[in-house]
Design a protein around this motif. Structure first.
Motif, mmCIF file in Angstrom:
data_model
loop_
_atom_site.group_PDB
_atom_site.id
_atom_site.type_symbol
_atom_site.label_atom_id
_atom_site.label_comp_id
_atom_site.label_asym_id
_atom_site.label_seq_id
_atom_site.Cartn_x
_atom_site.Cartn_y
_atom_site.Cartn_z
ATOM 1 N N LEU A 74 -79.468 -35.787 3.143
ATOM 2 C CA LEU A 74 -78.131 -36.351 3.347
ATOM 3 C C LEU A 74 -78.127 -37.861 3.119
ATOM 4 C CD1 LEU A 74 -76.959 -34.363 6.516
ATOM 5 C CD2 LEU A 74 -76.557 -33.857 4.102
ATOM 6 N N LEU A 75 -79.178 -38.533 3.556
ATOM 7 C CA LEU A 75 -79.268 -39.979 3.339
ATOM 8 C C LEU A 75 -79.394 -40.312 1.856
ATOM 9 C CD1 LEU A 75 -81.476 -41.521 6.175
ATOM 10 C CD2 LEU A 75 -79.211 -42.253 5.460
ATOM 11 N N ALA A 76 -80.112 -39.462 1.114
ATOM 12 C CA ALA A 76 -80.268 -39.708 -0.320
ATOM 13 C C ALA A 76 -78.910 -39.742 -1.006
ATOM 14 C CB ALA A 76 -81.145 -38.619 -0.933
ATOM 15 N N ASP B 284 -81.907 -41.480 -8.922
ATOM 16 C CA ASP B 284 -82.925 -41.950 -7.983
ATOM 17 C C ASP B 284 -83.822 -40.802 -7.509
ATOM 18 O OD1 ASP B 284 -81.386 -44.679 -7.245
ATOM 19 O OD2 ASP B 284 -79.979 -42.997 -7.196
ATOM 20 N N VAL B 285 -85.100 -41.139 -7.241
ATOM 21 C CA VAL B 285 -86.022 -40.227 -6.560
ATOM 22 C C VAL B 285 -86.388 -40.875 -5.226
ATOM 23 C CG1 VAL B 285 -88.270 -39.086 -6.611
ATOM 24 C CG2 VAL B 285 -86.966 -39.353 -8.732
ATOM 25 N N PHE B 286 -86.002 -40.232 -4.135
ATOM 26 C CA PHE B 286 -86.270 -40.767 -2.801
ATOM 27 C C PHE B 286 -87.463 -40.052 -2.170
ATOM 28 C CE2 PHE B 286 -81.731 -41.572 -3.444
ATOM 29 C CZ PHE B 286 -81.661 -42.916 -3.116
ATOM 30 N N VAL B 287 -88.313 -40.822 -1.486
ATOM 31 C CA VAL B 287 -89.442 -40.252 -0.748
ATOM 32 C C VAL B 287 -89.425 -40.839 0.663
ATOM 33 C CG1 VAL B 287 -90.864 -39.921 -2.799
ATOM 34 C CG2 VAL B 287 -91.047 -42.052 -1.516
ATOM 35 N N LEU B 288 -89.964 -40.094 1.597
ATOM 36 C CA LEU B 288 -90.029 -40.523 2.989
ATOM 37 C C LEU B 288 -91.449 -40.932 3.322
ATOM 38 C CD1 LEU B 288 -88.678 -40.683 5.863
ATOM 39 C CD2 LEU B 288 -89.532 -38.368 6.222
ATOM 40 N N GLN C 85 -87.576 -50.638 -2.172
ATOM 41 C CA GLN C 85 -87.012 -50.491 -0.838
ATOM 42 C C GLN C 85 -85.592 -49.933 -0.889
ATOM 43 O OE1 GLN C 85 -87.610 -54.608 0.447
ATOM 44 N NE2 GLN C 85 -88.990 -53.858 2.057
ATOM 45 N N THR C 86 -85.171 -49.360 0.234
ATOM 46 C CA THR C 86 -83.790 -48.907 0.433
ATOM 47 C C THR C 86 -83.303 -49.507 1.752
ATOM 48 O OG1 THR C 86 -84.334 -46.948 1.743
ATOM 49 C CG2 THR C 86 -84.412 -46.704 -0.660
ATOM 50 N N PRO C 87 -82.048 -49.326 2.119
ATOM 51 C CA PRO C 87 -81.578 -49.858 3.402
ATOM 52 C C PRO C 87 -82.336 -49.320 4.614
ATOM 53 C CG PRO C 87 -79.713 -49.308 2.006
ATOM 54 C CD PRO C 87 -80.931 -48.804 1.314
ATOM 55 N N HIS C 88 -83.019 -48.179 4.452
ATOM 56 C CA HIS C 88 -83.789 -47.617 5.571
ATOM 57 C C HIS C 88 -85.271 -47.920 5.362
ATOM 58 C CE1 HIS C 88 -85.454 -44.854 8.509
ATOM 59 N NE2 HIS C 88 -84.232 -44.615 8.953
#
Length: 639
Positions: A496-498, A506-510, A569-572
């Motif tokens: 949901l954040l992605a 974009d490719v998001f990773v945690l 980086q992202t806002p989180h």
């Protein structure tokens, strides 16, 4: 042998025999109290005469039998003796004292008040003492019959006290101590069990030879409970958690002491992904979730309800999973005033997808529909590629045609340098989505890549728990195999954040900390379930661990990104964006054309090498990824 038979006989007498013994014991106590009151008090010589004594004894016996039936003293369960039972014994004692006074008056006894009071006190003391002695004897006999494990309870509140009372009847456990954070309870005793301070938990456990700790804390004290679990795990102390009242209701009163849930075996702190961006991004929108009946899809739907969307379209090809999820969400959706629409269908059906998106005016697509089990897809390449690759292509193209604003693909860490068909299909799906983004400025595409989801279907947690429950062995493919882990809640919130952070392609990773060894996870789950790992040499222990060998397509180590240099980086602070190599439009078109031909001709021999060679995006260009570093090293670069 005879001693054991005798003990078994004494501890398992029929209820009628026990009631008869209690009644006989109570009458004996009354006679003894009568003798003592007549012998100890002065001026009772006339009543010690045989005739008077017999009349008085007869009145006490008749009164005792009558009052026993009235107050049901013979039905009191010894091991469950409580305040209400003591009150009934006191009422009985008062009644038998009145019987003594009435009989004495008829027989002409003078100054009857003092003797009656003394007799009543003796009767009450004797009745309570006889039951206490019986409980002690029964407990001792059970101790000889069964070698009971010494346990402690953390939490001396109502739940802990009730648990201790219940365990008093257990043939294999006995409570030797309470632990509690409340200083007013410490150094006290509850039912003869001392309450120890929690500050010295581990030293006190070893000092008192406690082999198991049971946590009886309310659900509101989850952080404290988790801290105790971690402390016990580090000290190699067995720990169990008392189910909540709701859990016991759900299990119809048959709930057992449960083991820890996925949050408690992560090996790291839980990542806080509860941000206002999530609610703002989905409020008032129409959202389609593909694969809605799966582990990730269903959790996405649950979390979306709290974001107040206008409508959630549940798109799923498994009829039962769709029915179950729709049934679960109906009541919640009414409360949240969110419309839920169940739709049967497959992502490879472009016409069905187009109809659903157009009919419901879908604005956001969360694509969680995929075949994900690595060994299964190794022998079912065609269907795996058809669903995961072509399904993603069809869905993404349809989303663009129908004017969908955002498209989020649920990917996997197995997409990085894939060695399996499943991982390769996920990497190709990422490349397809990134390619479509270059020609679809009105739709923001993004992908979310994460590791193993604890508690999802097919993951190690439910597998290990089932194996432990059945007595083992727990199967591990390799002693050095490691995986990143996250909970279903974390995975769904990341998806949901992605969508909220997406800029396009974009490719998001945690940042999930360091990968965990599956062998360590197996040992921890065995330990937390109250069992011991079986030593392969001595044979001591309860549950064995068996090494089965790596399965087809399985890697020793998984990765979340190709190189830490590609991360932004992202806002989180715990979510990173990976900028990785993409294929050109011509390369993607050529790849999809060849895949389509192999699928239509059922040509497994051509499909496997084609997919594996092109999966990571390097096979068509001749370029190769730089050497990788660990996720934790990369995360340190971004704080």
């Amino acid at each position: 042998m005879y001693k054991k038979v005798l003990i078994v006989g004494l501890t398992s007498l029929p209820r009628k025999v026990i009631r008869g013994l209690l009644l006989t014991s109570d009458l004996a106590v009354l006679m003894l109290s009568l003798i003592l009151s007549l012998q100890l008090l002065p001026g009772m010589e006339a009543f010690r005469e045989t005739a008077n004594a017999l009349w008085l004894s007869g009145a006490i016996v008749i009164g005792g039998l009558t009052l026993n039936a009235a107050f049901r003293l013979d039905r009191i369960k010894l091991v469950m003796l409580n305040a209400r039972d003591l009150l009934n014994i006191a009422r009985f004692s008062f009644g038998i004292a009145l019987t003594f006074w009435g009989a004495g008056t008829v027989l002409g006894m003078e100054r009857i008040g003092a003797p009656g009071l003394v007799f009543g006190i003796f009767a009450f003391a004797g009745l309570v003492a006889s039951r206490a002695i019986a409980v002690s004897i029964l407990g001792g006999l059970r101790g000889h019959l069964h070698k009971r494990k010494s346990v402690a309870i953390f939490g001396a509140g109502a739940a802990g006290v009730q648990l201790a009372s219940a365990l008093g009847q257990s043939p294999d456990r006995r409570v030797v101590a309470f632990f509690d954070d409340n200083p007013t309870l410490q150094s006290m005793e509850i039912g003869g069990i001392p309450v120890l301070p929690s500050g010295n938990l581990v030293p006190e456990i070893f000092r008192n030879s406690i082999s198991e700790l049971i946590i009886a804390l309310p659900d509101s004290a989850k952080k404290r409970r988790d801290a105790i679990v971690d402390l016990c795990a580090s000290a190699n102390v067995e720990v169990r958690i008392l189910p909540s009242f709701i859990d016991m209701l759900i299990e119809r009163g048959n709930a057992r002491l449960r083991t820890v849930d996925p949050d408690e075996v992560l090996g790291r702190g839980k990542v806080d992904l509860d941000t206002p961006e999530v609610a703002r991004s989905y409020a008032g929108r129409v959202i389609m979730v593909t694969g809605a009946g799966g582990s990730i899809g269903s959790e996405l739907c649950r979390q979306l309800l709290h974001c107040q969307p206008a409508k959630i379209v549940l798109f799923e090809q498994n009829e039962y999973n769709l029915y179950r999820l729709d049934f679960e969400l109906r009541a919640r959706a009414k409360v949240c005033k969110v419309e839920v629409v169940p739709c049967l269908g497959t992502v490879t059906d472009a016409i069905r997808l187009s109809q659903m998106m157009r009919q419901h005016q879908v604005e956001i697509v969360l694509h969680a529909a995929a075949y994900k089990h690595v060994p299964l897809l190794e022998n079912n390449e065609i269907e795996g590629v058809r669903n995961n690759v072509m399904g993603t292509k069809i869905l993404a193209d349809t989303a663009v045609q129908e004017g969908v604003a955002r498209f989020i693909l649920v990917s996997s860490d197995k997409a990085v340098r894939p060695t399996s068909i499943m991982g390769a299909t996920k990497r190709i799906s990422e490349l397809i989505v990134q390619d479509i983004q270059t020609r679809a400025p009105n739709t923001k595409f993004s992908m979310v890549r994460f590791g193993n989801v604890l508690g999802s279907s097919g993951s190690v947690l439910p597998l290990f728990q089932a194996q432990i429950e059945s007595g083992g062995p727990v199967t591990v493919t390799h002693p050095e195999i490691r995986r990143y882990f996250m909970t279903v809640s974390e995975a769904s919130r990341l998806v949901l954040l992605a969508g909220a952070y997406a800029e396009g392609g974009d490719v998001f990773v945690l940042d999930m900390g360091k990968p965990q060894k599956i062998m360590d996870l197996a040992r921890k789950l065995i330990h937390l379930s109250g069992r011991r790992v079986k030593d392969p040499v001595t044979g001591e222990g309860d549950i064995g661990i068996e090494i089965t060998g790596l399965r087809p397509g399985e890697k020793l180590f998984e990765e979340l990104f190709v190189s830490p240099e590609t991360l932004c980086q992202t806002p989180h602070p715990k979510i990173l964006r990976a900028e990785e190599h993409r294929l050109s439009e011509i390369e993607v078109a050529k790849l999809l054309r060849e895949i389509h031909v192999a699928i239509e001709t059922s040509n497994r021999e051509n499909l496997r090498p084609l997919v594996m060679a092109c999966a990571d995006g390097w096979g068509l260009t001749g370029r190769f990824p730089p050497e990788n570093k660990s996720a934790s090293d990369a995360a340190m670069q971004f704080g």
